[in-house]
Motif scaffolding. Structure first.
Motif: not given
Lengths: 379, 647
Positions: B342-354, B372-379
């Motif tokens: 469902i996700i790859g290393a480069d996919d990002t999600v935008y986090c507005p705080g909620h 904007h957060v990718d998997l690396q940053n999310s952890i």
């Protein structure tokens, strides 16, 4: 032989039957039971409660039952043999079911004044059935395979049911008594030789297999057999009782310590002092003389039965009498062997002496049959 | 059927012959019985009479020595020492009260012990010995021996009693033994004869109880002659028992003691697991208690103190405690997403705080959002919104399956008491237990290790070890039984793509090595021993919308039991994992502040096999660490010897 063949006319009738009772046998039974009352009185520390008194009442009932069985013509009992056997099987199934519902331990049916164990009853009804069977079977068929296997199955059925309870002592008694009946009836000796050698072979095979790959029993089962055969290896279980029993017996000496002088505290080591181990009290208090006297009484009863059996010409009567004598013999022989450290401890009471209703009652029924055979013998 | 008289006659004659044969055999047997009677009663009468009159044969059990417990290096954790007790045989004593009053003039008798002895005496047969005083000293024993003639029925006995030289450090690892009670006997179907020995010690809790069969051994027996007062005259023969098996544990006593000290007075737990074998090198729960108190029989006051302590010293939190794993669970969700494609290393999600999910607002811990957060940053930064979003796409069932694959929500077979199973919920579980449908909000909560999700510290350590190695490591506590090595917990390869694992590990590395990682302050400087980890902070309360508007209250301002749990998991060295560590500090606050430093210190201690050099720490922490090391050194009296007193 159907009852028509009995020379009915010569059979005593009405109250005259009592005159034809085997009175010496009745006296012997009463004296053995008397020894029992004495011992129960002594074990209770010189008191009729809690054992001697109920035992006396039971023996009274037993005597009446014996007389009732005795006055009924023997051919009636022969005709009833199959019914009695079937009824006992039903009772065995019934207690098994009740026992299963009542969380296990119930092996008896309450008759009010005593608790009847169907497994005890089976000891007599099986003797009756086998006697009737061999009375009916023509002589030339006795040793034919089919006619040999049938009684074997009739013996094994109740034996397996009793074994399930589990009651090893009764199961062994049933097997030996049943085998004895077949032997008396004249089944060819080769069958017995075959069964004996197969049994020995199986036992040897089981023990030879120990420690090998094809081991026939689990290790813990072997360990149980070890304790069974050698109680000393289980010093706090069976071996403990045997040691205490032997000390009590041995300390009796020639003439014993005297009535009520046995060291009761020591017998407190024995949990069954009023039932299976009561012989130790007798042997301690009356010594070798007392012990051998009781043994003599027992042997006399057995001999009397064998004698009456041989004296009657009716096959059913003879077989039943011999069967009852054999059962009676097995009771005291196994119990005494156990108490004297010759056999493993299995729960077999000393006949007519040990406290307890079932064994006494079925023995009295058995002797009733013997008496009936004696009264109604063809003359 | 009518038969010919001839046939009747022949069968009758045959039966007669057989009856005589059988009768003869019966007579012969009766004769043998008579002979036996004569042998016992006449030939051997003197011997038996003597035995009966003056002496008695008594059979005494010889209790086997309980198996010893060692740590992985051979340091003693549990052993047996001789102890003296006084027993009375009521039958031999005669006037029990008189004898006991004489005895109480000689030695000090505890009223409680006496009371117990009185009840035991009423219930058991008079020939059984009953303990009236336990754990008495040698001086009292000699006093009794000197006054023996005045004390019929009283005997001092020597027995073995259990001692735990490591005290509180191993209380939770091995549990303790205690005298067998009626309650114990009721629970056992076929009690060993040994259990009938008064005050016989059996395992009550923990490994001592679970490995009881191995440790107990087999009873021996001796036949002794005793005289009228119950004193042993001579021993006739004896059959030696079999001592219990010695167990070697996987635990390293040095490390265990360090970990226990490092947790200090916190209500906390830490687990160190060997990434190669699954050996539990340390499994600590604080606060602890002295197991030796229970062996002797703990006083009511001491026991009340232990049970009323709100930090629950009697609970083995490392395996019995279950906590929401919080953000330490994010690796599971991430891996489930990667595996599902469902996700790859480069996919990002935008986090507005909620994130709005079906009308409810799910917050990120950082109110301003991560952008904007990718998997690396999310952890690395522990972004919650990334995982809400990911979880909705993956679905709870796949997340739950991944959790179970990594050892969460499944029972690990350890010989400890009440090992918790934890919980990795899925749709099925909720409908079975609550009769309700799984809600989408439940998935969002589960994604960040909140909601129904529950794990024990030991399970977190197993999860980390599995992430680090890609094998399904199983924890092992017993290394060998009587020097027979037990199967290791190395496990088979997990059925997970190695590339995906590598991405998760790299993200964990950045948590404690990247300047913006949540555990950067707790990094390891030493290049060979770099650590990869993950912080976790799990809520134990719901933050209402109203509270949130008013500004979330800081943990410091909350009562202790409402503060967040602090968690940290890590493995090290990063390129060649040796140890995985999990630390949970109950109500400790934030994982990066309360748990990560402890985990880092424990990891270093394990890696260096002793006190680590200050060079391994970031330079600005070194002074603080030096002070801490000195303090711990002072508090652990045994540590200076560096295990030289090992057996």
């Amino acid at each position: 032989m159907s009852y028509l063949e009995y020379t009915v006319k010569s059979v005593p009738s009405g109250l005259r039957k009592f005159a034809y009772l085997n009175w010496p046998l009745v006296l012997l039974l009463i004296s053995v039971a008397g020894v029992g009352f004495l011992m129960l009185y002594s074990v209770a520390g010189g008191s009729f409660a809690p054992w001697a008194e109920p035992q006396m009442k039971r023996f009274g009932v037993g005597l009446v039952v014996m007389l009732m069985v005795a006055v009924v013509p023997i051919w009636f009992w022969r005709n009833m043999a199959a019914v009695a056997y079937a009824l006992t099987i039903v009772l065995l199934i019934l207690v098994d079911l009740i026992g299963a519902v009542g969380m296990g331990a119930q092996r008896w049916i309450d008759l009010g004044f005593m608790r009847l164990q169907p497994s005890e009853l089976m000891k007599i009804t099986m003797v009756m059935l086998l006697a009737a069977y061999y009375d009916w079977l023509p002589a030339k068929r006795i040793s034919r395979p089919f006619w040999v296997i049938t009684p074997v199955l009739l013996i094994l059925l109740p034996t397996l049911m009793v074994l399930r309870q589990p009651d090893l002592g009764t199961a062994l008694l049933l097997i030996i008594a049943g085998g004895g009946m077949m032997f008396l009836a004249g089944v060819h000796w080769a069958y017995f030789a075959a069964v004996l050698s197969a049994g020995v072979g199986l036992i040897v095979a089981v023990f030879q297999s120990r420690g090998t790959e094809w081991q026939l029993l689990k290790d813990y089962q072997f360990r149980r057999i070890d304790t069974f055969l050698d109680p000393a290896s289980d010093p706090l279980g069976a071996g403990y009782h045997i040691t205490q029993s032997k000390i009590a017996l041995g300390s009796g000496g020639w003439t014993g310590r005297g009535f009520m002088q046995g060291t009761q505290s020591r017998l407190n080591f024995l949990p069954e002092k009023q039932t299976d181990f009561i012989f130790t009290t007798l042997a301690e208090e009356f010594g070798f003389v007392g012990g051998i006297s009781l043994l003599t009484l027992y042997v006399l009863i057995t001999v009397f039965c064998i004698y009456t059996a041989l004296a009657t010409r009716d096959r059913f009567s003879s077989l039943v009498t011999l069967g009852v004598a054999l059962t009676f013999f097995l009771f005291f022989a196994v119990n005494m062997s156990m108490v004297m450290g010759l056999a493993p401890v299995v729960g077999v009471p000393l006949p007519l002496v040990s406290y307890g209703g079932s064994a006494m009652m079925i023995l009295m029924v058995g002797f009733g049959l013997v008496q009936s055979a004696h009264i109604h013998r063809p003359r | 059927m009518r038969r010919s008289p001839k046939e009747l006659q022949s069968t009758h004659r045959k039966m007669g012959r057989r009856a005589l044969l059988l009768g003869g055999a019966q007579l012969a047997f009766a004769g043998a019985l008579g002979m036996r009677m004569r042998y016992l009663q006449v030939d051997q009468a003197d011997q038996f009479r003597l035995l009966a009159e003056e002496n008695r044969i008594n059979i005494r059990l010889i209790p086997p020595a309980r198996g010893k417990l060692f740590d992985r290096n051979g340091a003693i954790i549990a052993q047996n020492t001789p102890s003296y007790r006084v027993v009375i045989v009521p039958e031999d004593a005669g006037d029990v009260d008189l004898i006991l009053s004489r005895l109480s003039q000689l030695i000090e008798l505890v009223p409680e012990d006496l009371e117990r002895a009185q009840t035991e005496m009423r219930r058991s047969p008079p020939f059984l010995p009953i303990t009236v005083a336990d754990q008495i000293n040698w001086e009292d024993v000699s006093k009794i021996a000197v006054n023996a003639p005045a004390l019929p029925g009283i005997t001092p006995e020597v027995g073995l009693t259990r001692v735990y030289p490591q005290g509180a450090d191993f209380a939770h690892v091995v549990g303790y033994v205690g005298p067998v009670s009626d309650y114990d006997l009721e629970r056992i179907d076929d009690p060993d004869q040994l259990l009938r020995i008064p005050r016989f010690q059996i395992g009550k809790v923990g490994l001592e109880a679970k490995e009881e069969d191995n440790l107990r051994g087999k009873a021996g027996a001796k036949r002794v002659e005793v005289n009228a007062t119950g004193r042993i005259m001579r021993e006739l023969d004896r059959r030696e028992g079999q001592p219990g098996a010695d167990l070697q544990l996987s635990v390293d006593a040095e490390l265990q003691s360090y970990v226990q000290a490092r947790l200090g007075v916190e209500s906390a737990s830490a687990v160190v697991i060997d990434c190669e074998s699954g050996d539990l090198r340390a499994i600590a729960s604080a606060p602890s208690f002295d197991p030796n108190l229970f062996v002797r029989g703990i006083s009511v006051a001491d026991y009340r103190e232990l049970t009323e302590n709100q930090y629950r010293p009697l609970a083995n939190k490392s395996v019995q405690g279950t906590y929401p794993p919080g953000s330490t669970f994010k690796m599971v969700t991430a891996l489930a997403g990667l595996e599902a494609g469902i996700i790859g290393a480069d996919d990002t999600v935008y986090c507005p705080g909620h994130l709005e999910i079906s009308g409810r607002r799910f917050h990120c811990w950082k109110r301003a959002g991560h952008g904007h957060v990718d998997l690396q940053n999310s952890i690395k930064q522990s972004c919650d919104v990334f995982y809400y979003d990911l979880a909705l796409k993956v679905g709870i069932d796949k997340i739950s399956a991944m959790a179970k694959k990594l050892g969460l929500g499944v029972r690990h077979d350890l010989p400890m008491s009440a090992v918790a199973r934890g919980l990795a919920p899925d749709r099925d579980w909720k409908s079975r237990n609550y009769g309700q449908d799984w809600l989408i909000g439940d998935t969002a909560n589960a994604a960040i290790g909140q909601g129904y999700m529950l794990t024990s510290p030991m399970q977190l350590a197993v999860m980390t070890a599995r992430l680090a190695t890609g094998r399904s490591i199983e924890p092992r506590l017993v290394k060998s039984v009587n020097s027979v090595e037990q199967p290791t917990g190395a496990g088979d390869p997990l059925d997970v793509n190695e590339n995906h694992l590598r991405q998760v590990r790299r993200a964990m590395f950045s948590v404690s090595n990247d300047r913006r990682g949540t555990a950067y302050r707790s990094r390891i400087i030493e290049d060979d021993y770099r650590m990869a980890g993950k912080t976790g902070t799990s809520q134990v309360r719901n933050i209402t919308a109203a509270e949130r508007r008013a500004g979330v209250i800081h943990n410091r301002d909350l009562p202790w039991e409402r503060r967040d749990h602090a968690l940290f998991v890590d493995f090290a060295p990063y390129d060649n994992p040796k140890f995985a560590v999990a630390v949970v500090v109950e109500h400790g606050g934030g994982g990066s502040v309360a748990a990560a430093p402890i985990a880092r210190d424990i990891t270093l201690q394990a890696l260096y096999g002793g006190t680590p050099p200050l060079a391994a720490y970031p330079s600005k922490d070194r002074n603080k660490i030096k002070a801490q090391q000195e303090r711990l050194h002072r508090e652990r009296p045994g540590s200076g010897k560096d295990g030289k007193d090992r057996a």
